[in-house]
Design a protein around this motif. Structure first.
Motif, PDB file in Angstrom:
ATOM      1  N   VAL A  40       0.651  -1.126  -0.053  1.00  0.00           N
ATOM      2  CA  VAL A  40      -0.072  -0.113   0.079  1.00  0.00           C
ATOM      3  C   VAL A  40       0.924   1.171  -0.020  1.00  0.00           C
ATOM      4  N   PHE A  41       0.609   2.023  -1.062  1.00  0.00           N
ATOM      5  CA  PHE A  41       1.520   3.237  -1.184  1.00  0.00           C
ATOM      6  C   PHE A  41       0.678   4.559  -0.987  1.00  0.00           C
ATOM      7  N   SER A  42       1.108   5.309   0.129  1.00  0.00           N
ATOM      8  CA  SER A  42       0.333   6.602   0.320  1.00  0.00           C
ATOM      9  C   SER A  42       0.864   7.782  -0.140  1.00  0.00           C
ATOM     10  N   VAL A  94      -0.417  -1.387  -7.996  1.00  0.00           N
ATOM     11  CA  VAL A  94      -0.186  -1.195  -6.398  1.00  0.00           C
ATOM     12  C   VAL A  94      -1.245  -0.432  -6.089  1.00  0.00           C
ATOM     13  N   THR A  95      -1.697  -0.751  -4.835  1.00  0.00           N
ATOM     14  CA  THR A  95      -2.649  -0.086  -3.905  1.00  0.00           C
ATOM     15  C   THR A  95      -2.311   1.125  -3.463  1.00  0.00           C
ATOM     16  N   ILE A  96      -3.162   2.089  -3.716  1.00  0.00           N
ATOM     17  CA  ILE A  96      -2.773   3.641  -3.692  1.00  0.00           C
ATOM     18  C   ILE A  96      -3.833   4.099  -2.547  1.00  0.00           C
ATOM     19  N   ALA A  97      -3.283   4.941  -1.535  1.00  0.00           N
ATOM     20  CA  ALA A  97      -3.824   5.519  -0.556  1.00  0.00           C
ATOM     21  C   ALA A  97      -3.625   6.936  -0.348  1.00  0.00           C
ATOM     22  N   LEU A  98      -4.624   7.593   0.128  1.00  0.00           N
ATOM     23  CA  LEU A  98      -4.580   9.007   0.472  1.00  0.00           C
ATOM     24  C   LEU A  98      -4.833   9.176   1.825  1.00  0.00           C
ATOM     25  N   PRO A  99      -4.131  10.316   2.701  1.00  0.00           N
ATOM     26  CA  PRO A  99      -4.226  10.453   3.853  1.00  0.00           C
ATOM     27  C   PRO A  99      -5.278  11.563   4.143  1.00  0.00           C
ATOM     28  N   ARG A 124      -7.189   6.012   3.265  1.00  0.00           N
ATOM     29  CA  ARG A 124      -8.255   5.509   2.293  1.00  0.00           C
ATOM     30  C   ARG A 124      -7.994   4.956   0.942  1.00  0.00           C
ATOM     31  N   ARG A 125      -8.333   4.032   0.546  1.00  0.00           N
ATOM     32  CA  ARG A 125      -7.866   3.736  -0.788  1.00  0.00           C
ATOM     33  C   ARG A 125      -8.374   4.745  -2.103  1.00  0.00           C
ATOM     34  N   ASP A 146       2.226   0.745   3.525  1.00  0.00           N
ATOM     35  CA  ASP A 146       3.511   0.151   3.767  1.00  0.00           C
ATOM     36  C   ASP A 146       4.625   1.290   3.446  1.00  0.00           C
ATOM     37  N   ILE A 147       4.246   2.122   2.485  1.00  0.00           N
ATOM     38  CA  ILE A 147       5.196   3.396   2.137  1.00  0.00           C
ATOM     39  C   ILE A 147       4.354   4.607   2.132  1.00  0.00           C
ATOM     40  N   VAL A 148       4.901   5.760   2.775  1.00  0.00           N
ATOM     41  CA  VAL A 148       4.198   7.208   2.954  1.00  0.00           C
ATOM     42  C   VAL A 148       5.020   8.112   2.225  1.00  0.00           C
ATOM     43  N   LEU A 149       4.339   9.131   1.478  1.00  0.00           N
ATOM     44  CA  LEU A 149       4.997  10.218   1.236  1.00  0.00           C
ATOM     45  C   LEU A 149       4.465  11.529   1.883  1.00  0.00           C
TER      46      LEU A 149
END
Length: 231
Positions: free
Chosen positions: A91-93, A116-121, A133-134, A161-164
Motif C-alpha cells: 500500500v503506497f500512500s 499497486v494499491t494507492i491510499a490518500l491520507p 483510504r484507498r 507500507d510506504i508514505v509520502l
C-alpha cells in the motif's frame, strides 16, 4: 528563562533564539530538559519559516514547479524500484497536492495501473492520527479538511507500507517542517508497524535544522528535484 540565554539575540528577537540554542545549550535537544520558553521560541521560529518558505514556493514559476515535479517523479520511481521492486501487495500512500506542493498525481496513476494499491491520507478526527483510504483514478472525490479532495467515506481504510510526506521545509538529518498541525508526527508515532516514510519537496526549502523537539519524528528519506538529500 535561564540567565545563560539573556545575552543572546538574533534577528527574530526571540529571548532564547533557536539559532543559538544548540551552541549555548546542548541540553536543548534533551527531551527530559525541555524549557517551555525555548519550546515557544521554536514554535514562533517555525511559524515564521513556514510563512517565508510558502511565500517562496508560491512565487515559483509554474514551469519550474512542473519541471521539479517531473524530476521528483523520476527520483521516486528509482527509489521505489530499488528498495521495493514491483511493490505488488503493498500500500503506497501519496497526497493530493495543495498550496504549491509538487504534483505527483501522474505517479499515483502509473502505480495504480501497475497493480499497486494507492491510499490518500485524510483528517477524520481533529488532533488525532491520519486515516488512510484507498484511492483510484476513477473515484469521485469529496472535500475533506481544508477543502482538500479526499476519497469518500466508503473507500476502504488501509494501513500503508510506504508514505509520502509533503515538505514545507526539511533538513539533511531527515526532519520535516510541515504545516504545524502535527498530524504526520502523530500518525507515525501510532502506526504499527511503522511505514517507510519519504519526505518530498523542493530543494530550495532546505534548512540547516528545524530544531527538533521530542514529538518530531525523523523520516526515512528526503527527496527533492535534485535527488536524495539524506545519503
Amino acid at each position: 528563562m535561564s540567565d545563560k540565554f539573556d545575552s543572546f539575540r538574533c534577528k527574530t528577537g526571540f529571548s532564547s533564539p533557536p539559532c543559538y540554542a544548540a551552541e549555548v545549550a546542548p541540553e536543548y535537544f534533551d527531551p527530559l530538559a525541555v524549557d517551555p520558553a525555548q519550546t515557544r521560541d521554536v514554535a514562533r521560529w517555525r511559524k515564521a519559516e513556514r510563512k517565508r518558505l510558502r511565500g517562496e514556493r508560491d512565487r515559483m514559476p509554474v514551469a519550474d514547479r512542473q519541471s521539479a515535479g517531473a524530476a521528483l517523479i523520476d527520483h521516486l520511481r528509482q527509489v521505489l524500484r530499488h528498495r521495493f521492486g514491483g511493490m505488488q501487495g503493498m500500500v503506497f500512500s501519496a497526497y493530493w497536492p495543495i498550496k504549491g506542493e509538487p504534483d505527483l498525481r501522474p505517479l499515483m496513476s502509473e502505480l495504480h495501473k501497475a497493480g499497486v494499491t494507492i491510499a490518500l491520507p485524510l483528517v477524520e478526527t481533529r488532533a488525532a492520527p491520519l486515516t488512510f483510504r484507498r484511492w483510484t483514478p476513477d473515484m469521485t472525490m469529496v472535500r475533506g479538511d481544508w477543502s482538500i479532495p479526499v476519497p469518500p467515506p466508503d473507500a476502504p481504510e488501509l494501513t500503508p507500507d510506504i508514505v509520502l510526506a509533503p515538505l514545507v521545509g526539511w533538513s539533511a538529518d531527515a526532519y520535516r517542517l510541515g504545516y504545524g498541525g502535527g498530524y504526520f508526527d502523530r500518525t507515525l508515532a501510532a502506526l504499527k508497524p511503522r511505514p517507510f516514510v519519504i519526505g518530498v519537496g523542493f530543494d530550495a526549502a532546505r534548512l540547516r535544522t528545524i530544531y527538533p523537539q521530542p514529538h518530531d519524528m525523523p523520516l526515512d528519506l528526503i527527496l527533492t528535484e535534485a535527488g536524495n538529500k539524506t545519503e
